[in-house]
Design an enzyme around this catalytic site. Structure first.
Site, PDB file in Angstrom:
ATOM      1  CG  HIS A 156       3.806  -9.243  17.602  1.00 25.50           C
ATOM      2  ND1 HIS A 156       4.938  -8.652  18.119  1.00 25.50           N
ATOM      3  CD2 HIS A 156       3.547 -10.304  18.407  1.00 25.50           C
ATOM      4  CE1 HIS A 156       5.346  -9.330  19.182  1.00 25.50           C
ATOM      5  NE2 HIS A 156       4.511 -10.334  19.379  1.00 25.50           N
ATOM      6  CB  SER A 277     -13.324  12.091  -0.677  1.00 27.30           C
ATOM      7  OG  SER A 277     -12.607  12.709  -1.716  1.00 27.30           O
ATOM      8  CE  LYS A 283     -10.929   8.406   0.718  1.00 28.21           C
ATOM      9  NZ  LYS A 283      -9.871   7.662   1.343  1.00 28.21           N
TER      10      LYS A 283
END
Ligand code: ARG
Length: 459
Positions: A156, A277, A283
């Protein structure tokens, strides 16, 4: 110009209809299979006395020249032809005259296209399987490297029990091994020759289908002519095997994307497989993994497209079936590209083992082991489970973890606890004790690696 099939009609079609009807822009990739199939057909016609040996020799030599000329670039494929089958026959007839017109005796484009596609696809299955094997080898090597790197195992997406990174990687190796097997299995059924089924009903000529099939490397023959020209289940099986394979690559990609985030920081991809980016200088995006995940959708789409095309077709051939090829080719290209990127991306990926370990230390993932400790001291599992849960709640309230909760607090819950509990719930012990077959202990992961490598050796 009138079409080669001008007969009942004058064979003059509107340009719009021609463009719409044509498949040469995509089926030209099967030129080699088409020519090889035609060579075997010419040889069979001569062997059966349907054409003379000299005619067959001329046809085979003419076909060989066409193949060589296409490959050398001397002959370019004429995109105004309807399809690759018509193109090859047209060039052959231009070059050889009337004898070229004999090639199409006792066959039809319907069995011809089914033949070409089966021959094309069985080779592609082999090349995809090789790429899957490469990826599995990479996974085995990585698993070996990280067989004792502890990380949280999740259910989960909640921290569940400690595992090793090697164990996690081997889960994917097992999945990919089945993918390779599914592909091999689909090739087994695919490798049945449809040539000689002709338009739909077989032929009045005394053909030898087995001779032709054997020459072309087929294991069996399609034993019903309608079936041989009508079904595309071999494409659908291939596409579903590829869809499952892509689902596995996509799941793995999703994990790599998650693990590369600051939130997890479990892995670091090599710069060679990431992008920056255009505006945010900090990034490092996992574009390759995202694209693999994204391209999974188009492979599923290819499968759904052909399933839908086929579902309402009466036997035998219908032109709808020309729509089979683009999806199949797209699946081949996409799967190969994804595997080509995935293998080196995983190979150059580094695990940030200290972060994995830190994450494993939070989240009480040794609570099951704490319960097991009590069970070993004679407490029934369900009772032990409850006490362990209460101890977790206590830790949360006190802002500590099971490893740092003092012994007297443990004892206030149950006198069964002793100093040895700390060793029993250490992450290393939790992992090392999971020696059950298929479990996460180092020896078990080593065993799995051995099994997978042995299976690859047998490939
Ligand atoms: N281009 C066709 C296809 O890809 C070849 C078969 C054509 N057969 C026919 N009866 N029109 O399906």
């Amino acid at each position: 110009m009138a079409k080669m099939w001008a007969g009942r009609t004058d064979g003059v079609t509107d340009k719009i209809a021609d463009d719409f009807n044509s498949s040469i822009s995509f089926d030209s990739r099967m030129y080699k299979q088409d020519i090889t199939g035609s060579m075997a057909h010419a040889a069979m016609l001569a062997k059966q006395g349907i054409i003379s040996a000299a005619e067959a020799d001329a046809l085979v030599a003419g076909l060989a020249d066409i193949l060589a000329d296409i490959e050398s670039g001397e002959l370019s494929i004429d995109m105004s032809c309807e399809d690759i089958h018509m193109f090859v026959e047209q060039v052959l007839t231009e070059r050889l005259g009337d004898v070229g017109k004999k090639l199409h005796t006792a066959r039809s484009r319907n069995d011809q296209v089914a033949l070409d596609l089966r021959m094309y696809l069985r080779d592609e299955v082999d090349s995809i399987r090789e790429k899957v094997t490469t990826l599995i080898e990479v996974l085995c090597d990585k698993a070996e490297e990280y067989k004792s790197a502890i990380m949280p195992g999740y259910t989960h997406l909640q921290r569940a029990q400690p595992i090793t990174f090697g164990h996690h990687l081997m889960a994917y190796a097992m999945m990919l091994l089945r993918d390779a097997d599914r592909l091999a299995d689909c090739k087994r059924r695919m490798n049945s020759s449809p040539i000689g089924c002709c338009a739909l009903a077989g032929t009045t000529y005394n053909t030898d289908r087995a001779f032709e099939a054997e020459r072309l490397g087929f294991d069996t023959l399609c034993e019903n002519s309608l079936d041989g020209v009508s079904d595309r289940d071999f494409c659908l099986e291939f596409m579903s095997a590829c869809s499952v394979l892509m689902m596995h690559l996509s799941r793995f990609s999703e994990e790599i994307i998650l693990w590369s985030s600051w939130e997890f920081a479990f892995v670091e991809l090599s710069d060679a497989y990431t992008t920056g980016s255009s505006i945010m200088p900090q990034k490092k995006n996992s574009d390759m993994a995202e694209l693999i995940r994204g391209k999974t959708g188009r492979v599923y789409g290819d499968l759904m497209g052909l399933l839908t095309t086929m579902k309402g077709l009466p036997l035998a051939y219908n032109k709808d079936m020309q729509e089979d090829k683009e999806g199949v080719f797209d699946t081949v290209d996409t799967v190969k590209m994804c595997l080509d990127v995935m293998a080196p991306m995983v190979d150059t990926m580094k695990a940030r083992t200290e972060n994995m370990k830190k994450a494993a230390q939070g989240g009480f993932i040794n609570a099951t082991d704490l319960a097991d400790y009590m069970v070993k001291k004679g407490i029934p599992f369900r009772t032990a489970y409850k006490i362990s849960g209460q101890l977790v709640a206590k830790c949360i309230a006190d802002g500590c973890v099971l490893e740092t909760l003092p012994l007297d607090v443990y004892r206030s819950f149950d006198p069964v606890f002793d100093e040895d509990l700390y060793e029993a719930i250490s992450l290393e012990a939790c992992v090392e004790r999971r020696i059950s077959r298929g479990g996460t202990s180092v020896s078990s992961v080593e065993y799995q690696i051995g099994l997978v490598r042995a299976a690859l050796g047998k490939n």
